[in-house]
Motif scaffolding. Structure first.
Motif, PDB file in Angstrom:
ATOM      1  N   PRO A 149       9.312  60.896  28.107  1.00 15.44           N
ATOM      2  CA  PRO A 149       8.680  60.300  29.301  1.00 15.44           C
ATOM      3  C   PRO A 149       8.777  58.779  29.350  1.00 15.44           C
ATOM      4  O   PRO A 149       8.687  58.193  30.432  1.00 15.44           O
ATOM      5  CB  PRO A 149       7.217  60.748  29.186  1.00 15.44           C
ATOM      6  N   GLN A 150       8.994  58.118  28.193  1.00 13.77           N
ATOM      7  CA  GLN A 150       9.078  56.664  28.209  1.00 13.77           C
ATOM      8  C   GLN A 150      10.379  56.153  28.791  1.00 13.77           C
ATOM      9  O   GLN A 150      10.503  54.955  29.076  1.00 13.77           O
ATOM     10  CB  GLN A 150       8.888  56.094  26.795  1.00 13.77           C
ATOM     11  N   LEU A 151      11.360  57.034  28.963  1.00 14.59           N
ATOM     12  CA  LEU A 151      12.627  56.656  29.579  1.00 14.59           C
ATOM     13  C   LEU A 151      12.681  57.230  30.984  1.00 14.59           C
ATOM     14  O   LEU A 151      12.512  58.435  31.181  1.00 14.59           O
ATOM     15  CB  LEU A 151      13.806  57.183  28.762  1.00 14.59           C
ATOM     16  N   ASN A 152      12.901  56.365  31.955  1.00 17.04           N
ATOM     17  CA  ASN A 152      13.010  56.841  33.331  1.00 17.04           C
ATOM     18  C   ASN A 152      13.926  55.910  34.111  1.00 17.04           C
ATOM     19  O   ASN A 152      14.296  54.828  33.654  1.00 17.04           O
ATOM     20  CB  ASN A 152      11.627  56.914  33.993  1.00 17.04           C
ATOM     21  N   GLY A 153      14.319  56.382  35.291  1.00 16.96           N
ATOM     22  CA  GLY A 153      15.168  55.581  36.148  1.00 16.96           C
ATOM     23  C   GLY A 153      16.568  55.388  35.584  1.00 16.96           C
ATOM     24  O   GLY A 153      17.137  56.280  34.940  1.00 16.96           O
ATOM     25  N   VAL A 178      21.496  55.975  31.717  1.00 17.10           N
ATOM     26  CA  VAL A 178      22.397  55.322  30.755  1.00 17.10           C
ATOM     27  C   VAL A 178      22.198  55.896  29.357  1.00 17.10           C
ATOM     28  O   VAL A 178      23.172  56.183  28.638  1.00 17.10           O
ATOM     29  CB  VAL A 178      22.169  53.802  30.762  1.00 17.10           C
ATOM     30  N   ALA A 179      20.940  56.074  28.950  1.00 18.74           N
ATOM     31  CA  ALA A 179      20.672  56.612  27.617  1.00 18.74           C
ATOM     32  C   ALA A 179      21.227  58.028  27.480  1.00 18.74           C
ATOM     33  O   ALA A 179      21.812  58.377  26.447  1.00 18.74           O
ATOM     34  CB  ALA A 179      19.170  56.594  27.340  1.00 18.74           C
ATOM     35  N   PHE A 180      21.070  58.835  28.520  1.00 18.96           N
ATOM     36  CA  PHE A 180      21.593  60.195  28.451  1.00 18.96           C
ATOM     37  C   PHE A 180      23.120  60.185  28.391  1.00 18.96           C
ATOM     38  O   PHE A 180      23.720  60.974  27.636  1.00 18.96           O
ATOM     39  CB  PHE A 180      21.118  60.993  29.666  1.00 18.96           C
ATOM     40  N   ALA A 211      21.938  67.968  31.964  1.00 19.36           N
ATOM     41  CA  ALA A 211      21.925  66.834  32.896  1.00 19.36           C
ATOM     42  C   ALA A 211      21.430  67.259  34.269  1.00 19.36           C
ATOM     43  O   ALA A 211      20.641  66.553  34.911  1.00 19.36           O
ATOM     44  CB  ALA A 211      23.328  66.236  32.993  1.00 19.36           C
ATOM     45  N   GLY A 212      21.881  68.407  34.755  1.00 18.07           N
ATOM     46  CA  GLY A 212      21.421  68.887  36.049  1.00 18.07           C
ATOM     47  C   GLY A 212      19.954  69.232  36.049  1.00 18.07           C
ATOM     48  O   GLY A 212      19.224  68.942  37.010  1.00 18.07           O
ATOM     49  N   SER A 238      26.846  62.886  33.472  1.00 18.22           N
ATOM     50  CA  SER A 238      27.763  63.762  32.747  1.00 18.22           C
ATOM     51  C   SER A 238      29.190  63.219  32.748  1.00 18.22           C
ATOM     52  O   SER A 238      29.871  63.226  31.715  1.00 18.22           O
ATOM     53  CB  SER A 238      27.737  65.168  33.359  1.00 18.22           C
ATOM     54  N   VAL A 239      29.646  62.750  33.893  1.00 17.10           N
ATOM     55  CA  VAL A 239      31.005  62.200  33.960  1.00 17.10           C
ATOM     56  C   VAL A 239      31.107  60.932  33.114  1.00 17.10           C
ATOM     57  O   VAL A 239      32.069  60.734  32.354  1.00 17.10           O
ATOM     58  CB  VAL A 239      31.407  61.916  35.420  1.00 17.10           C
ATOM     59  N   GLY A 240      30.108  60.047  33.223  1.00 16.67           N
ATOM     60  CA  GLY A 240      30.127  58.840  32.406  1.00 16.67           C
ATOM     61  C   GLY A 240      30.094  59.148  30.922  1.00 16.67           C
ATOM     62  O   GLY A 240      30.835  58.544  30.134  1.00 16.67           O
TER      63      GLY A 240
END
Length: 272
Positions: free
Chosen positions: A94-98, A103-105, A126-127, A139-141
């Protein structure tokens, strides 16, 4: 010193042979003393030679290939230990958003694909986490990042050791196809569902394929299959929705076509 009378009546000075001998002996003793006390003239030869031999051994093709094997084994072990597939059940932190979460994913996506984690599982995640559009972008990145990392590692650490092993007719044919027709070959490999993502990366790295054709074909070729998995992940809560059914069709039809093509090629190869 001895004086000798010349034909003109003068005298000439001659150096005795003993003096020349003493000079030569003194020079040899001076050189020997340099070796004895360890000056750069005498002792730098051995350490420099030993260092050069150690450096050549560490940078040899098979040493670099061994390092690649160790890195990949460590990466695969880390994936088994931390189980990134738990994101499907536990959700994103939850601390990562937006944008930071995307980018992190994408970075995590790329790193774990190097360690042989299947891309379909990551695209489904990802979906489910970010929806269709943002999930497709992540996913593409991540796929392009992971492909570039694998290609760079294979090219730097494995190519020199593995290229001399390409002796069979089929191996030489595959290498020639990848080397001469890089973009077209990689595009086909990305579109064909039966070729593992990591296998295509490392095979391309061993060939003479350039960086630009590899990355461009990867970015374009993975879009259809990746989009299908991302949409399926985003619509997994509604398995009877048209979007989910269409996504599953896009997954199943290419896979079935790949099986048919592989079966036909198998019979053609037997006939030869």
């Amino acid at each position: 010193m001895l004086d000798a009378t010349t034909h003109s009546g003068g005298t000439a000075t001659a150096t005795p042979p003993a003096a020349a001998t003493e000079f030569a002996v003194a020079k040899e003793l001076a050189i020997a003393s340099e070796f004895a006390v360890g000056t750069p003239t005498g002792l730098t030869g051995r350490p420099t030679s030993l260092t050069a031999r150690c450096t050549r051994a560490l940078l040899s093709p098979w040493s670099r290939l061994s390092l690649l094997a160790v890195l990949l084994a460590g990466a695969a072990s880390s994936v088994l230990l931390f189980e990134p597939q738990r994101m499907l059940s536990d959700g994103w932190p939850p601390q990562l958003n937006g944008a930071a979460a995307i980018v992190a994913f994408a970075v995590a996506y790329g790193l774990v694909t190097v360690a042989f984690v299947p891309r379909p599982l990551l695209s489904l995640a990802a979906g489910a986490l970010f929806g269709s559009q943002l999930g497709l972008a992540a996913s593409v990145g991540g796929s392009v990042l992971g492909a570039g990392l694998a290609f760079g590692l294979g090219r730097l650490l494995g190519q020199d050791a593995l290229r001399p092993l390409l002796r069979g007719r089929w191996l030489k044919a595959a290498d020639g196809q990848l080397s001469r027709h890089g973009f077209r070959s990689m595009m086909a490999a990305r579109l064909f569902p039966g070729i593992p993502f990591w296998a295509a990366n490392y095979c391309a790295a061993v060939s003479r394929m350039g960086w630009l054709p590899f990355l461009l074909a990867t970015a374009l070729g993975i879009i259809p299959n990746t989009a299908a998995y991302v949409v399926a992940g985003a619509q997994a809560s509604a398995p009877t929705s048209p979007a989910f059914l269409i996504a599953m069709a896009f997954i199943a039809v290419p896979a079935l076509a790949g099986v048919v093509v592989a079966w036909r090629k198998r019979h053609q190869l037997r006939g030869r």
